[in-house]
Design a protein around this motif. Structure first.
Motif, PDB file in Angstrom:
ATOM      1  N   LEU A 364       0.844  -1.211   0.066  1.00 13.96           N
ATOM      2  CA  LEU A 364       0.067  -0.126  -0.043  1.00 13.96           C
ATOM      3  C   LEU A 364       0.982   1.192   0.164  1.00 13.96           C
ATOM      4  O   LEU A 364       2.014   1.169   0.272  1.00 13.96           O
ATOM      5  N   THR A 365       0.185   2.238  -0.488  1.00 14.51           N
ATOM      6  CA  THR A 365       0.917   3.454  -0.324  1.00 14.51           C
ATOM      7  C   THR A 365       0.435   4.368   0.958  1.00 14.51           C
ATOM      8  O   THR A 365      -0.520   4.531   1.287  1.00 14.51           O
ATOM      9  N   TYR A 366       1.637   5.047   1.410  1.00 16.08           N
ATOM     10  CA  TYR A 366       1.636   5.626   2.790  1.00 16.08           C
ATOM     11  C   TYR A 366       0.539   6.984   2.784  1.00 16.08           C
ATOM     12  O   TYR A 366       0.567   7.390   1.796  1.00 16.08           O
ATOM     13  N   GLY A 367      -0.215   6.771   3.778  1.00 14.24           N
ATOM     14  CA  GLY A 367      -1.058   7.965   3.900  1.00 14.24           C
ATOM     15  C   GLY A 367      -2.292   7.987   2.943  1.00 14.24           C
ATOM     16  O   GLY A 367      -3.136   9.005   3.002  1.00 14.24           O
ATOM     17  N   SER A 368      -2.586   7.074   2.379  1.00 15.94           N
ATOM     18  CA  SER A 368      -4.009   6.801   1.550  1.00 15.94           C
ATOM     19  C   SER A 368      -4.940   5.603   2.202  1.00 15.94           C
ATOM     20  O   SER A 368      -4.523   4.571   2.548  1.00 15.94           O
ATOM     21  N   THR A 369      -5.757   6.504   2.839  1.00 18.82           N
ATOM     22  CA  THR A 369      -6.964   5.519   3.672  1.00 18.82           C
ATOM     23  C   THR A 369      -7.307   4.446   2.837  1.00 18.82           C
ATOM     24  O   THR A 369      -7.930   3.454   3.363  1.00 18.82           O
ATOM     25  N   PHE A 370      -7.375   4.660   1.599  1.00 21.87           N
ATOM     26  CA  PHE A 370      -8.030   3.641   0.698  1.00 21.87           C
ATOM     27  C   PHE A 370      -7.833   2.268   0.692  1.00 21.87           C
ATOM     28  O   PHE A 370      -8.331   1.284   1.033  1.00 21.87           O
ATOM     29  N   GLY A 371      -6.312   2.262   0.887  1.00 18.98           N
ATOM     30  CA  GLY A 371      -5.733   0.799   0.976  1.00 18.98           C
ATOM     31  C   GLY A 371      -5.805   0.276   2.490  1.00 18.98           C
ATOM     32  O   GLY A 371      -6.016  -0.845   2.634  1.00 18.98           O
ATOM     33  N   TYR A 372      -5.793   1.334   3.476  1.00 22.96           N
ATOM     34  CA  TYR A 372      -6.006   0.912   4.785  1.00 22.96           C
ATOM     35  C   TYR A 372      -7.227   0.147   5.141  1.00 22.96           C
ATOM     36  O   TYR A 372      -7.515  -0.818   5.835  1.00 22.96           O
ATOM     37  N   ILE A 373      -8.165   0.976   4.292  1.00 21.52           N
ATOM     38  CA  ILE A 373      -9.619   0.042   4.436  1.00 21.52           C
ATOM     39  C   ILE A 373      -9.759  -1.067   3.628  1.00 21.52           C
ATOM     40  O   ILE A 373     -10.484  -2.154   4.034  1.00 21.52           O
ATOM     41  N   ALA A 374      -9.236  -1.086   2.525  1.00 17.38           N
ATOM     42  CA  ALA A 374      -9.256  -2.283   1.759  1.00 17.38           C
ATOM     43  C   ALA A 374      -8.688  -3.257   2.405  1.00 17.38           C
ATOM     44  O   ALA A 374      -9.292  -4.810   2.479  1.00 17.38           O
ATOM     45  N   GLY A 376      -8.820  -4.276   5.425  1.00 15.44           N
ATOM     46  CA  GLY A 376      -9.803  -5.091   6.573  1.00 15.44           C
ATOM     47  C   GLY A 376     -10.967  -5.364   6.024  1.00 15.44           C
ATOM     48  O   GLY A 376     -11.705  -5.705   6.857  1.00 15.44           O
ATOM     49  N   TRP A 377     -11.283  -5.132   4.601  1.00 18.81           N
ATOM     50  CA  TRP A 377     -12.777  -5.071   4.284  1.00 18.81           C
ATOM     51  C   TRP A 377     -13.045  -6.504   3.820  1.00 18.81           C
ATOM     52  O   TRP A 377     -14.024  -6.531   2.926  1.00 18.81           O
ATOM     53  N   SER A 378     -12.743  -7.473   4.355  1.00 19.71           N
ATOM     54  CA  SER A 378     -13.283  -8.859   4.080  1.00 19.71           C
ATOM     55  C   SER A 378     -12.755  -9.769   5.187  1.00 19.71           C
ATOM     56  O   SER A 378     -11.910  -9.468   5.754  1.00 19.71           O
ATOM     57  N   TYR A 379     -13.548 -10.895   5.334  1.00 18.99           N
ATOM     58  CA  TYR A 379     -13.106 -12.017   6.196  1.00 18.99           C
ATOM     59  C   TYR A 379     -11.727 -12.498   5.888  1.00 18.99           C
ATOM     60  O   TYR A 379     -11.017 -12.971   7.037  1.00 18.99           O
ATOM     61  N   ARG A 380     -11.338 -12.652   4.859  1.00 18.56           N
ATOM     62  CA  ARG A 380      -9.938 -13.034   4.271  1.00 18.56           C
ATOM     63  C   ARG A 380      -9.026 -12.280   5.130  1.00 18.56           C
ATOM     64  O   ARG A 380      -7.967 -12.886   5.512  1.00 18.56           O
ATOM     65  N   SER A 381      -9.065 -10.890   5.546  1.00 17.34           N
ATOM     66  CA  SER A 381      -8.083 -10.175   6.144  1.00 17.34           C
ATOM     67  C   SER A 381      -7.957 -10.895   7.547  1.00 17.34           C
ATOM     68  O   SER A 381      -6.828 -10.554   8.150  1.00 17.34           O
ATOM     69  N   LEU A 382      -8.642 -11.786   8.133  1.00  9.61           N
ATOM     70  CA  LEU A 382      -8.336 -12.199   9.407  1.00  9.61           C
ATOM     71  C   LEU A 382      -7.329 -13.443   9.219  1.00  9.61           C
ATOM     72  O   LEU A 382      -6.738 -13.819  10.182  1.00  9.61           O
ATOM     73  N   ARG A 383      -6.911 -14.035   8.011  1.00 14.64           N
ATOM     74  CA  ARG A 383      -5.966 -14.876   7.984  1.00 14.64           C
ATOM     75  C   ARG A 383      -4.591 -14.109   7.286  1.00 14.64           C
ATOM     76  O   ARG A 383      -3.837 -15.199   6.837  1.00 14.64           O
ATOM     77  N   ARG A 384      -4.713 -12.900   7.301  1.00 15.41           N
ATOM     78  CA  ARG A 384      -3.490 -12.396   6.664  1.00 15.41           C
ATOM     79  C   ARG A 384      -2.451 -11.613   7.558  1.00 15.41           C
ATOM     80  O   ARG A 384      -3.431 -11.004   8.509  1.00 15.41           O
ATOM     81  N   LEU A 385      -1.372 -11.588   7.453  1.00 17.66           N
ATOM     82  CA  LEU A 385      -0.825 -10.528   8.260  1.00 17.66           C
ATOM     83  C   LEU A 385      -0.972  -9.187   7.706  1.00 17.66           C
ATOM     84  O   LEU A 385      -1.622  -9.036   6.525  1.00 17.66           O
ATOM     85  N   GLY A 386      -0.830  -8.171   8.282  1.00 20.05           N
ATOM     86  CA  GLY A 386      -0.994  -6.658   7.959  1.00 20.05           C
ATOM     87  C   GLY A 386      -0.318  -6.442   6.692  1.00 20.05           C
ATOM     88  O   GLY A 386       0.547  -7.134   5.974  1.00 20.05           O
ATOM     89  N   PRO A 387      -0.712  -5.268   6.106  1.00 21.29           N
ATOM     90  CA  PRO A 387      -0.372  -4.861   4.696  1.00 21.29           C
ATOM     91  C   PRO A 387       1.076  -4.288   4.863  1.00 21.29           C
ATOM     92  O   PRO A 387       1.531  -3.917   5.900  1.00 21.29           O
ATOM     93  N   PHE A 388       1.876  -4.409   3.759  1.00 19.63           N
ATOM     94  CA  PHE A 388       3.182  -3.714   3.599  1.00 19.63           C
ATOM     95  C   PHE A 388       2.835  -2.286   3.255  1.00 19.63           C
ATOM     96  O   PHE A 388       2.020  -2.206   2.346  1.00 19.63           O
ATOM     97  N   VAL A 389       3.514  -1.383   3.785  1.00 20.90           N
ATOM     98  CA  VAL A 389       3.185   0.094   3.601  1.00 20.90           C
ATOM     99  C   VAL A 389       4.559   0.580   3.086  1.00 20.90           C
ATOM    100  O   VAL A 389       5.431   0.821   3.743  1.00 20.90           O
ATOM    101  N   VAL A 390       4.344   1.514   1.958  1.00 22.13           N
ATOM    102  CA  VAL A 390       5.460   1.848   1.078  1.00 22.13           C
ATOM    103  C   VAL A 390       5.479   3.276   1.554  1.00 22.13           C
ATOM    104  O   VAL A 390       4.685   4.048   1.351  1.00 22.13           O
ATOM    105  N   MET A 391       6.761   3.719   2.336  1.00 19.44           N
ATOM    106  CA  MET A 391       6.893   5.319   2.484  1.00 19.44           C
ATOM    107  C   MET A 391       7.472   6.116   1.446  1.00 19.44           C
ATOM    108  O   MET A 391       8.117   5.694   0.698  1.00 19.44           O
ATOM    109  N   PRO A 392       6.885   7.382   1.632  1.00 17.95           N
ATOM    110  CA  PRO A 392       7.603   8.319   0.592  1.00 17.95           C
ATOM    111  C   PRO A 392       8.987   8.956   1.111  1.00 17.95           C
ATOM    112  O   PRO A 392       9.571   8.587   2.287  1.00 17.95           O
ATOM    113  N   GLU A 393       9.554   9.411   0.042  1.00 12.78           N
ATOM    114  CA  GLU A 393      11.002  10.023   0.508  1.00 12.78           C
ATOM    115  C   GLU A 393      10.958  11.450   0.171  1.00 12.78           C
ATOM    116  O   GLU A 393      10.233  11.910  -0.644  1.00 12.78           O
ATOM    117  N   ARG A 394      11.667  12.298   0.898  1.00 12.75           N
ATOM    118  CA  ARG A 394      11.820  13.769   0.843  1.00 12.75           C
ATOM    119  C   ARG A 394      12.453  13.930  -0.563  1.00 12.75           C
ATOM    120  O   ARG A 394      13.429  13.562  -0.906  1.00 12.75           O
TER     121      ARG A 394
END
Ligand SMILES: *[C@@H]1O[C@H](CO)[C@@H](O)[C@H](O)[C@H]1NC(C)=O
Ligand SMILES: *[C@@H]1O[C@H](CO)[C@@H](O)[C@H](O)[C@H]1NC(C)=O
Ligand SMILES: *[C@@H]1O[C@H](CO)[C@@H](O)[C@H](O)[C@H]1NC(C)=O
Ligand SMILES: *[C@@H]1O[C@H](CO)[C@@H](O)[C@H](O)[C@H]1NC(C)=O
Ligand SMILES: *[C@@H]1O[C@H](CO)[C@@H](O)[C@H](O)[C@H]1NC(C)=O
Ligand SMILES: *[C@@H]1O[C@H](CO)[C@@H](O)[C@H](O)[C@H]1NC(C)=O
Length: 449
Positions: A364-374, A376-394
């Motif tokens: 997922l992209t840092y700072g976008s709630t869209f991915g964070y919501i995606a 958790g939005w199915s029972y599938r998420s109960l069997r997965r570890l959390g998402p990988f979040v890619v951070m921006p650079e200055r």
């Protein structure tokens, strides 16, 4: 000079977060990873099986929800019989929680408040209504009538308390207060704005946390409640299922790529698109024999095409011919009617989000709630570890460094948002202490190094 200092500080904080989270995962992972690896990759999900499994696991919540529907239906029936002319300021009306989604922001900002609103309504024994989600029924199933417009006229002159106003900051009340106190009870309406406020403060509250955990084991609040309140309509779900049946393999990586977001804070930040394909490479190590699908949801056609090219290139050089790259054919140059921040159609966004929710791993992209919501939005998420979040650079004036990738993996798929820091900054030490007495707070605040 200043930006260098800032950069150093943010590197430091990121490393600390990473270490904290790392320790946390390792402990939890060993304890909880009793699901054999093989089963973590369910290819074509059998929704029916998952549904059955989860229905058993969340039987307490399901019973509570079914009772709520009955109670709500009866109360609304009575309300609808009332004539406005016979209602006076002193007529006894049921107390309500009214959620007002911010329709101008994206889906990611709308959903969490609806889910928290339901939690507040069962905690305070109030009825839940949603205000201003005009075409809700075009997209979602509805188990009870929660359209505020149907009854709002009866509540015209009633007292209102706003619970999610960042300016008035009711964070202490939610994180450790009594939501059934006489003071709170005296208000007929509790108003919830949905923007950027998630359920973590209420799961910190010592008055409610044990009860919430009892009803929803492991605090999978967003997942469990959204499967009831934010259930896609049959025909939309069918499109998701067809896509999955035709495209998913044994192991599926979902990428949410967001490039258009520009705020004052992120103007000088950038995530090179190549970083996403490098994360895919990392995830593909050691699973040569699987049929793999990479699903891409992007917010512009151009970035989607760029990412596809990067992934292809890295696969070719690795001779990984078993990987399929797919996306839905949505045109991201279309202006979204709700909001100029977002592109593409509402239905396209919902389908993207739902398909992401079924992937085995998420990038997922840092700072976008869209991915964070995606996430958790199915029972599938109960069997997965959390998402990988890619951070921006200055980004420097005319260059930015490509020598490192900042990446973290969350432990949970519950949506995490960046207001944690603001809320803590403006709160008393006692509230902050209570808030932090909750393993999720780390997850909650990591969106804002
Ligand atoms: C609200 O107050 C106004 C002004 O007194 C009154 O005309 C109206 O009928 C009231 N509405 C309700 C639903 O009580
Ligand atoms: C009802 O409440 C409203 C707002 O609190 C007030 O303006 C109005 O005068 C009240 N009406 C009566 C009849 O008490
Ligand atoms: C919350 O307030 C209500 C009403 O005053 C009271 O009955 C209840 O015991 C309080 N709960 C807690 C945990 O203090
Ligand atoms: C992998 O994909 C190939 C080609 O689509 C297919 O023939 C094979 O059955 C798949 N294997 C598994 C285990 O799904
Ligand atoms: C964007 O991509 C979609 C799906 O592939 C395509 O139908 C559409 O024509 C593209 N739009 C532009 C402006 O390239
Ligand atoms: C950007 O950084 C790279 C790597 O440090 C360097 O080779 C290149 O010359 C820089 N470009 C500019 C325009 O400064």
């Amino acid at each position: 000079m200043v930006s260098l200092k800032l950069l150093r500080r943010s590197i430091f904080i990121t490393i600390i977060l990473f270490l904290c989270l790392g320790v946390y995962y390792i402990n939890k992972f060993h304890r909880e990873n009793s699901i054999p690896i093989k089963n973590r990759f369910t290819s074509v999900i059998s929704s029916i099986d998952l549904e059955k499994e989860q229905n058993q696991k969340f039987f307490k919540f399901n019973a509570l929800y079914n009772n709520y529907i009955k109670k709500h239906d009866e109360a609304v029936k009575k309300l609808l019989k009332l004539k406005q002319s016979t209602v006076s300021n002193s007529t006894n009306l049921p107390k309500v929680v009214v959620v007002k989604p911010d329709m101008k922001t994206g889906i990611g900002n709308r959903f969490p408040g609806i889910v928290c609103g339901f939690l507040y309504s069962i905690i305070t024994d109030r009825l839940l209504f949603i205000d201003g989600y005009k075409d809700f029924t075009d997209y979602f199933e509805k188990d009870f009538e929660h359209n505020w417009e149907k009854v709002a006229n009866l509540y015209q002159n009633r007292s209102v308390k706003s619970l999610h106003s960042i300016k008035k900051n009711e964070f202490p009340l939610i994180a450790r207060g009594n939501l059934s106190s006489e003071e709170v009870n005296s208000y007929d309406i509790l108003r919830i704005h949905t923007w950027d406020y998630v359920c973590v403060p209420i799961m910190s509250n010592p008055n409610y946390k044990e009860w919430i955990k009892e009803i929803i084991p492991d605090y999978k609040i967003f997942t469990v409640i959204s499967q009831k309140l934010l259930r896609l309509k049959f025909d939309i779900n069918k499109q998701v299922e067809n896509f999955i049946t035709n495209n998913f393999g044994e192991y599926n990586i979902g990428i949410h790529l967001r490039v258009r977001k520009k705020t004052k804070k992120t103007n000088k930040m950038i995530i090179p698109i190549k970083h996403y394909s490098q994360v895919v490479e990392m995830l593909l190590m050691g699973i040569d024999k699987k049929n793999v699908t990479v699903f891409i949801a992007a917010d512009t056609n151009e970035s989607r095409n760029n990412l596809i090219n990067y992934v292809h290139k890295s696969l070719d050089s690795d001779n990984k011919k078993f990987v399929k790259i797919v996306h839905i054919n949505n045109d991201m140059s279309i202006e979204n009617p709700y909001s100029h921040f977002n592109r593409g159609t509402e239905i396209g966004a919902l389908i993207d989000m739902k398909i992401l929710s079924f992937c085995d791993d998420l990038v997922l992209t840092y700072g976008s709630t869209f991915g964070y919501i995606a996430a958790g939005w199915s029972y599938r998420s109960l069997r997965r570890l959390g998402p990988f979040v890619v951070m921006p650079e200055r980004k420097d004036e005319d260059n930015f460094s490509l020598d490192k990738i900042w990446l973290w993996q969350a432990r949970s798929n519950e949506p995490c948002m960046y207001l944690g820091k603001v809320l803590m900054k403006t709160s008393d030490p006692k509230t902050v202490e209570v808030f932090k007495d909750n393993p999720f707070w780390m997850h909650y605040s990591q969106g804002c190094p």
